[in-house]
Each structure stands twice: as C-alpha cells, then as structure tokens.
Motif scaffolding. Structure first.
Motif, PDB file in Angstrom:
ATOM      1  N   TYR A   1     -10.090   0.816   0.422  1.00  0.00           N
ATOM      2  CA  TYR A   1      -8.246   1.035   0.233  1.00  0.00           C
ATOM      3  C   TYR A   1      -8.862   2.576  -0.984  1.00  0.00           C
ATOM      4  CZ  TYR A   1      -5.158  -2.388   0.851  1.00  0.00           C
ATOM      5  OH  TYR A   1      -5.109  -3.290   1.994  1.00  0.00           O
ATOM      6  N   ASN A   2      -7.980   3.787  -1.015  1.00  0.00           N
ATOM      7  CA  ASN A   2      -8.388   4.598  -2.550  1.00  0.00           C
ATOM      8  C   ASN A   2      -7.048   4.692  -2.992  1.00  0.00           C
ATOM      9  OD1 ASN A   2     -10.615   5.443  -1.185  1.00  0.00           O
ATOM     10  ND2 ASN A   2      -9.246   6.849   0.744  1.00  0.00           N
ATOM     11  N   GLU A   3      -7.223   5.876  -4.272  1.00  0.00           N
ATOM     12  CA  GLU A   3      -6.070   5.680  -4.613  1.00  0.00           C
ATOM     13  C   GLU A   3      -5.447   7.264  -4.713  1.00  0.00           C
ATOM     14  OE1 GLU A   3      -6.690   4.749 -10.034  1.00  0.00           O
ATOM     15  OE2 GLU A   3      -8.624   3.231  -8.938  1.00  0.00           O
ATOM     16  N   ASP A   4      -4.182   7.214  -4.812  1.00  0.00           N
ATOM     17  CA  ASP A   4      -3.377   8.031  -5.260  1.00  0.00           C
ATOM     18  C   ASP A   4      -3.410   9.065  -6.169  1.00  0.00           C
ATOM     19  OD1 ASP A   4      -1.191   7.060  -6.395  1.00  0.00           O
ATOM     20  OD2 ASP A   4      -0.093   6.969  -5.348  1.00  0.00           O
TER      21      ASP A   4
ATOM     22  N   TRP B   1     -10.896  10.206  -8.129  1.00  0.00           N
ATOM     23  CA  TRP B   1     -10.053  12.004  -8.162  1.00  0.00           C
ATOM     24  C   TRP B   1     -11.467  11.474  -6.290  1.00  0.00           C
ATOM     25  CZ3 TRP B   1     -14.302  15.345  -6.515  1.00  0.00           C
ATOM     26  CH2 TRP B   1     -15.395  15.385  -7.232  1.00  0.00           C
ATOM     27  N   TYR B   2     -10.197  12.703  -5.437  1.00  0.00           N
ATOM     28  CA  TYR B   2     -10.775  12.066  -4.432  1.00  0.00           C
ATOM     29  C   TYR B   2     -10.757  14.127  -4.262  1.00  0.00           C
ATOM     30  CZ  TYR B   2     -10.330   7.067  -4.230  1.00  0.00           C
ATOM     31  OH  TYR B   2     -10.433   6.073  -4.456  1.00  0.00           O
ATOM     32  N   ALA B   3     -12.554  14.538  -3.456  1.00  0.00           N
ATOM     33  CA  ALA B   3     -12.258  15.939  -2.987  1.00  0.00           C
ATOM     34  C   ALA B   3     -11.549  15.878  -1.853  1.00  0.00           C
ATOM     35  CB  ALA B   3     -13.888  16.370  -2.635  1.00  0.00           C
ATOM     36  N   LYS B   4     -11.355  14.924  -1.122  1.00  0.00           N
ATOM     37  CA  LYS B   4     -10.284  15.343   0.382  1.00  0.00           C
ATOM     38  C   LYS B   4      -9.012  15.248   0.018  1.00  0.00           C
ATOM     39  CE  LYS B   4      -9.388   9.792   1.206  1.00  0.00           C
ATOM     40  NZ  LYS B   4      -8.213  10.480   1.151  1.00  0.00           N
ATOM     41  N   ASP B   5      -8.470  15.332  -1.071  1.00  0.00           N
ATOM     42  CA  ASP B   5      -6.916  15.447  -1.883  1.00  0.00           C
ATOM     43  C   ASP B   5      -7.013  16.774  -2.057  1.00  0.00           C
ATOM     44  OD1 ASP B   5      -7.002  12.683  -1.005  1.00  0.00           O
ATOM     45  OD2 ASP B   5      -6.852  12.023  -2.078  1.00  0.00           O
ATOM     46  N   MET B   6      -8.209  17.354  -2.958  1.00  0.00           N
ATOM     47  CA  MET B   6      -7.980  18.564  -3.228  1.00  0.00           C
ATOM     48  C   MET B   6      -8.172  19.856  -2.154  1.00  0.00           C
ATOM     49  SD  MET B   6     -10.428  17.164  -6.117  1.00  0.00           S
ATOM     50  CE  MET B   6     -10.666  18.833  -6.553  1.00  0.00           C
ATOM     51  N   TYR B   7      -7.907  21.370  -3.140  1.00  0.00           N
ATOM     52  CA  TYR B   7      -7.692  22.108  -1.894  1.00  0.00           C
ATOM     53  C   TYR B   7      -7.712  23.676  -3.542  1.00  0.00           C
ATOM     54  CZ  TYR B   7      -2.711  21.269  -3.567  1.00  0.00           C
ATOM     55  OH  TYR B   7      -1.625  21.471  -3.459  1.00  0.00           O
TER      56      TYR B   7
ATOM     57  N   VAL C   1       0.790  -0.948  -0.005  1.00  0.00           N
ATOM     58  CA  VAL C   1      -0.028  -0.004   0.204  1.00  0.00           C
ATOM     59  C   VAL C   1       0.839   1.572  -0.140  1.00  0.00           C
ATOM     60  CG1 VAL C   1      -1.676   0.994   1.574  1.00  0.00           C
ATOM     61  CG2 VAL C   1      -1.708  -1.368   1.182  1.00  0.00           C
ATOM     62  N   ALA C   2       0.547   1.999  -1.021  1.00  0.00           N
ATOM     63  CA  ALA C   2       1.507   3.341  -1.613  1.00  0.00           C
ATOM     64  C   ALA C   2       1.096   4.568  -0.162  1.00  0.00           C
ATOM     65  CB  ALA C   2       1.481   3.544  -2.686  1.00  0.00           C
ATOM     66  N   ALA C   3       1.098   3.946   0.794  1.00  0.00           N
ATOM     67  CA  ALA C   3       0.942   5.830   1.752  1.00  0.00           C
ATOM     68  C   ALA C   3       1.048   4.438   3.162  1.00  0.00           C
ATOM     69  CB  ALA C   3       0.008   6.689   1.496  1.00  0.00           C
ATOM     70  N   PRO C   4       1.054   5.715   4.188  1.00  0.00           N
ATOM     71  CA  PRO C   4       1.410   5.590   5.290  1.00  0.00           C
ATOM     72  C   PRO C   4      -0.337   5.266   6.340  1.00  0.00           C
ATOM     73  CG  PRO C   4       2.314   8.039   5.498  1.00  0.00           C
ATOM     74  CD  PRO C   4       1.839   7.196   4.248  1.00  0.00           C
ATOM     75  N   ALA C   5      -0.729   4.577   7.096  1.00  0.00           N
ATOM     76  CA  ALA C   5      -1.602   5.023   8.227  1.00  0.00           C
ATOM     77  C   ALA C   5      -2.157   5.631   8.246  1.00  0.00           C
ATOM     78  CB  ALA C   5      -1.551   3.161   9.000  1.00  0.00           C
TER      79      ALA C   5
ATOM     80  N   GLY D   1      -3.036   6.490  -9.463  1.00  0.00           N
ATOM     81  CA  GLY D   1      -3.694   4.980  -9.319  1.00  0.00           C
ATOM     82  C   GLY D   1      -3.082   3.935  -8.457  1.00  0.00           C
ATOM     83  N   ASN D   2      -2.019   4.325  -7.674  1.00  0.00           N
ATOM     84  CA  ASN D   2      -1.625   2.800  -7.001  1.00  0.00           C
ATOM     85  C   ASN D   2      -2.461   3.437  -5.976  1.00  0.00           C
ATOM     86  OD1 ASN D   2       1.329   2.535  -7.827  1.00  0.00           O
ATOM     87  ND2 ASN D   2       1.536   5.090  -6.812  1.00  0.00           N
ATOM     88  N   ILE D   3      -3.181   2.644  -4.782  1.00  0.00           N
ATOM     89  CA  ILE D   3      -3.786   1.963  -3.815  1.00  0.00           C
ATOM     90  C   ILE D   3      -3.301   2.241  -2.284  1.00  0.00           C
ATOM     91  CG2 ILE D   3      -5.332  -0.449  -4.390  1.00  0.00           C
ATOM     92  CD1 ILE D   3      -3.439  -1.933  -2.587  1.00  0.00           C
ATOM     93  N   VAL D   4      -4.043   2.681  -2.023  1.00  0.00           N
ATOM     94  CA  VAL D   4      -3.403   3.657  -0.486  1.00  0.00           C
ATOM     95  C   VAL D   4      -4.695   3.310   0.528  1.00  0.00           C
ATOM     96  CG1 VAL D   4      -2.157   5.683  -1.577  1.00  0.00           C
ATOM     97  CG2 VAL D   4      -4.610   5.993  -0.990  1.00  0.00           C
ATOM     98  N   PRO D   5      -4.854   3.657   1.818  1.00  0.00           N
ATOM     99  CA  PRO D   5      -5.416   2.882   2.766  1.00  0.00           C
ATOM    100  C   PRO D   5      -6.659   4.173   2.593  1.00  0.00           C
ATOM    101  CG  PRO D   5      -3.028   3.321   3.786  1.00  0.00           C
ATOM    102  CD  PRO D   5      -2.603   3.872   2.534  1.00  0.00           C
ATOM    103  N   GLY D   6      -7.532   2.716   2.841  1.00  0.00           N
ATOM    104  CA  GLY D   6      -9.269   3.354   3.169  1.00  0.00           C
ATOM    105  C   GLY D   6      -9.306   3.550   4.760  1.00  0.00           C
ATOM    106  N   VAL D   7     -10.673   2.461   4.927  1.00  0.00           N
ATOM    107  CA  VAL D   7     -10.646   1.959   6.075  1.00  0.00           C
ATOM    108  C   VAL D   7      -9.829   0.724   6.238  1.00  0.00           C
ATOM    109  CG1 VAL D   7     -12.420   0.412   7.219  1.00  0.00           C
ATOM    110  CG2 VAL D   7     -13.102   1.951   5.574  1.00  0.00           C
TER     111      VAL D   7
END
Length: 532
Positions: A65-68, A522-528, A10-14, A71-77
């Motif tokens: 999981y989510n995607e970054d 896309w995920y709005a939580k990653d946007m600004y 998984v391509a990100a920390p918890a 396109g790598n999977i990253v932690p979701g739940v």
C-alpha cells in the motif's frame, strides 16, 4: 478459513487517476530537485534505517500500500485485502499488471522473499524487529535464529495472492505496510550481484522511478520507469536529490533556484514566511527530537544514576530552543510520542507543568543528592551529526546545563559515523530523532523495549516490556501507552527536546506534496509542476 469484509477500506480505486486536476496547465519543466542533509547509507529496502533513505526508496520501490495526502492507505501492489474472523490472517490480492523495471512480473513470492530476508539474521537488518512489531507469526524465533526464515508467517498462495498470519490482532496492521522495510525486492538480482545489487547499473525496482545515478554524499538521479503499472500518469520526468550538509547553504541554493524544496534553518522561518508567504510552510510532522543517554554497560557511570539523568532533563529550557532557536512551529516536548499521533493523548508529566525556575531548583537538589555540582562536575560527550541546527541546540544545551555541574563536550560527526557509533553503544549521550513508521503511538513506544532494534542506549525495563506486550492485545491500548510514557519520564533514559514540524521552503509551482498527513509521506508520482 472464513473471511470478513475488508479490515480497512482502501481510499482509492484500483486504477490511479492522473494527479493533475482538470484545467491545470503544466510547466514544460517537470524536473524536481530536492535537498538531503545526509548521504543515503543504503538503497536496500531491508537494510535502510533513515528517513531520507525511505524518501528515496519510496520512489524506486512500491509496497502493498501507499498513502494519500491525508495519510489514508491507497493501493500499491495490493488492490485490497480480506481478514479472517479472528483478525489474524490477512489475504492480499495483488494487481496483475505490476512489473519490475526489467519487465518481470511482481508476484507474491517477491514479498515472501523480502520479508524473510528482513527477518533473517544473516541480513543483519536493524529493522528485523519490524516483523516482530507487526506480530508476523514466528518472527521472534526467526530473528533469533531459532527457526529458519521459511517458518515466517507469510506465504504466496499464488502469483497474485499473498497471505500473512499474525499472532495478535492489530487494527493498525495495514498501516504498517507502507514502510520501506516491507517493500518487495527482486531475488534474482540480489543473488546475482550480492551487496552490489543497489548500484544503478544493477538495481531492479518496481517503483514509479528507476535509479540512474548515485554518487554517495553528493547526488541521486532518478527517471520514470517505463514498466511501472501507472507510468502513464507519472508527470515529473526527472528527480534529483542533492546532499548538502549545511542547512544554510541549502537555503542559499534554494533561493538561487537550484532546489525546489529545502528545510528552513533554525530561526529563519518567521522572516521567510513574511518575505515568501507562498513558499514557506510549517505543518506538524511525526518526529521527536531527543538526546539519547547510554545507560548500558558501555555507558558512563554517572548516567547509571537516575537523579543525574533527571537533572539533565530538568535543566534544559525547551521554550528557549523552540521559541528562540528553531522558531518554526515546533513544540517543546517532555514525553517521547509526538503529540499529533493518531489517538494519542499526552499524559500528565509532573515537570512539564513546572516553570523553568522550579525545574532548575529540582535539578540542583538532585545533583547534590547524587554527589555532583559545579565543584564536582559530570563530564559527558554529546555526539551530534553534522548540521548547523543540531550544533546550535547542542551549544545552548551545554550552556544551560553548566550551572548544574555538567561539563558537556560537543562532538560533531557525519551521519554514518554517528549512527554506526550509536549502534555499537560507542557514545555517552547522542542527538537522536525518530520519525513514526506509521501513525500510531506504538511506533514510538516499541523502540524502548528490550527487543527493539533501535534501543541504542540499552534501556531495559521489565515493566515497560510487559506494558508494551499487553498493549498488543488490549481493546484500548491508549492507557497502556500513557503508562509506558510515565515509565520513560520516571527513568529518563532519553531527554525529550521537541516535537517536529515540517518547516520547508517549496517552490511555488510544485504541487502534490502532502499537507494533511502528519507522516509527511510523499510520492513523486503524485507530484507535478504547474506553468507560472
């Protein structure tokens, strides 16, 4: 059962980081407004079938999981997973701080409930087959009604441990878990409100945002969820989706400052890229545009003849559609699977290498052999959903096919009516597009199996089914995928038109949209928004 190391890193920390890079000054305005072509048919993760619906659901719910942005999977739940030695049992460790919008903890039982609900015939989900594609144990039998949903190969070991058993090792299985149909749902809410559970006043979600308002065919309003596990790093404080059926009106409203993102209408990208180089974008997007033909029992007799189907495909000049009508970086297609799909190599298809004059010559020969031509035309109705771009393509195609002896009547309808009629096999030929559910060729090719929930044209081919089933256990499935494509080219149950590019206008101060992910997830939580 012995477990190996993580099957897919998984391509990100918890714990997520704030998406805003150090030194960036944020705008005081953190309201994001985006465009939808069609009304959202369903806010239910297990019922929705539309790409735009998935874009909304990804904000309101969160899966394993989510995607970054690549396109790598990253932690979701899920924080991580282990897989058994035989690659058939996945054990997911869920985070203990995931909460529903009403404050309840998100547990493994919520995923079990959702997955059983997806496969349950009583739900009548068009995506029930996704459980079968994921090879979840007993999914075919549950979907067919031969086993109760409780026999599906998913169970809660404890509140924060989910176990999934699949019948065949799938190296891309974790990638499939970003799809909205696998998202958890809140059982008590559904049982209390029934079909009304998706109304804003009733909905309980576990995503970064909550649903404030949904006026069908007009707008969707969302605001940050205070209970989301990473709420402190959510920057956009309001999301608005506006449904605008006219792509040109959408662009007008974007240029007037009413939208922050909109699709570029056909033919306008070159001009917009020159006038607004920092706003006009075009990147590969894993979607394929086709005309689906009804070759089932309810379809027209003429389409039973493969010569007629091939003549139609040969007669369409895709270069004109892509280079003169669309002009946005799309590619002409002669096969089904998008060219940019990971690991996929487009097979050699004979008519793809011909020039258009030869295609027309071959098409005339096929029509003559089938007993048709300008003096004895094939009359067909082409359905398409409301869009000026779809209309332009349909008009062009009808003119291209007329000299061959096709009399095409164009029939425009709203998205819901269009898809409902396709699902009921109440069409002759229909504009259709498929966007990959995950970045692997099977997401396209499985659609035309006999067990697919989206094979609306009812193309059934035993060799095709066999090849796709063999691909699930093949060490290298790519040659089998090419065989499947060759069958589609030989039988022509659909007419490939073009492979998508994501062609957008995006406000200059928006950051966080994916640029390197062919899935365009896309995920709005990653946007600004940044200060101008």
């Amino acid at each position: 059962m012995a477990a190996s190391v993580l099957a897919l890193a998984v391509a990100a920390p918890a714990l997520a980081d704030n998406p805003v890079p150090e030194g960036v000054t944020l705008s005081e305005d953190q309201h994001y407004t985006f465009w939808l072509l069609d009304a959202i048919k369903s806010m239910d993760p297990q019922v929705n079938t539309d790409v735009e619906g998935s874009d909304i659901l990804r904000q309101l719910f969160e899966g394993l999981y989510n995607e970054d942005g690549e396109g790598n999977i990253v932690p979701g739940v899920a924080l991580e997973h282990a897989v058994s030695e035989d690659q058939k049992t996945y054990t997911f460790t869920l985070r203990d701080d995931a909460r529903w919008s009403n404050g309840d903890p998100v547990t493994a039982d919520d995923f079990v409930y959702a997955w059983r609900r997806l496969a349950d015939p009583a739900t009548a989900s068009e995506y029930a087959w996704y459980m079968e594609l994921m090879q979840v144990e007993n999914a075919p039998e549950v979907i067919a009604g031969d086993m109760p949903p409780e026999e599906l190969g998913v169970r809660a070991v404890d509140d924060h441990t989910l176990e999934v058993t699949i019948g065949t090792p799938l190296p891309y299985f974790p990638q499939m878990l970003v799809h909205a149909s696998t998202f958890p749902v809140h059982a008590a809410t559904i049982e209390e409100h029934g079909d009304a559970w998706t109304r804003p006043e009733n909905m309980v979600g576990n995503g970064a945002y909550k649903l404030d308002e949904h006026i069908l065919g007009e707008r969707v309003e969302m605001s940050p969820s205070e209970t989301y596990w990473d709420a402190e790093n959510v920057v956009l404080d309001r999301l608005t989706a506006l449904t605008i059926n006219d792509v040109n009106l959408g662009l007008t409203r974007y240029l007037a400052g009413e939208l922050d993102r909109v699709d570029v209408p056909a033919g306008q990208y070159p001009r917009l890229a020159e006038e607004y180089p920092d706003q006009a974008t075009s990147t590969p997007y894993s979607c394929s545009y086709i005309y689906m033909l009804n070759v089932g029992d309810q379809g027209p007799e003429a389409l039973d003849d493969v010569r007629v189907r091939k003549a139609m495909s040969y007669g369409i000049d895709r270069d004109i559609i892509v280079e003169r009508i669309l002009q946005g970086g799309q590619r002409p297609s002669y096969n089904w699977t998008h060219w940019a799909t990971a690991g996929f190599e487009v097979p050699e298809i004979d008519y793809a290498g011909w020039d258009q004059s030869r295609r027309m010559e071959e098409a005339r020969t096929l029509m003559e052999e089938a007993g048709y031509g300008p003096d004895n035309p094939v009359a067909l109705t082409l359905n398409y959903n409301t869009s000026e771009d779809h209309k332009k393509i349909a008009i062009a195609v009808s003119q291209m096919l007329k000299p061959l002896g096709f009399d095409i009547t164009l029939n425009n309808m709203e998205w819901k009516v269009h898809t409902d009629r396709m699902q009921a096999q109440d069409f002759e030929m229909a504009r259709y597009a498929w966007c990959g559910d995950y970045n692997e060729a099977s997401t396209y090719l499985d659609l035309f199996t006999s067990y697919s929930g989206h094979n609306n044209g009812e193309f059934f081919n035993e060799d095709y089914d066999r090849i796709m089933k063999e691909s699930k256990t093949a060490e290298d499935p790519q040659p089998l995928y090419q065989e499947a494509e060759e069958i589609l080219a030989a039988e022509m149950p659909v007419i490939p038109i073009y492979h998508y590019a994501q062609v957008d206008m995006v406000a200059e101060d928006i950051r966080g949209l994916p640029t390197q992910n062919v899935m365009q997830t896309w995920y709005a939580k990653d946007m600004y928004r940044v200060a101008e």
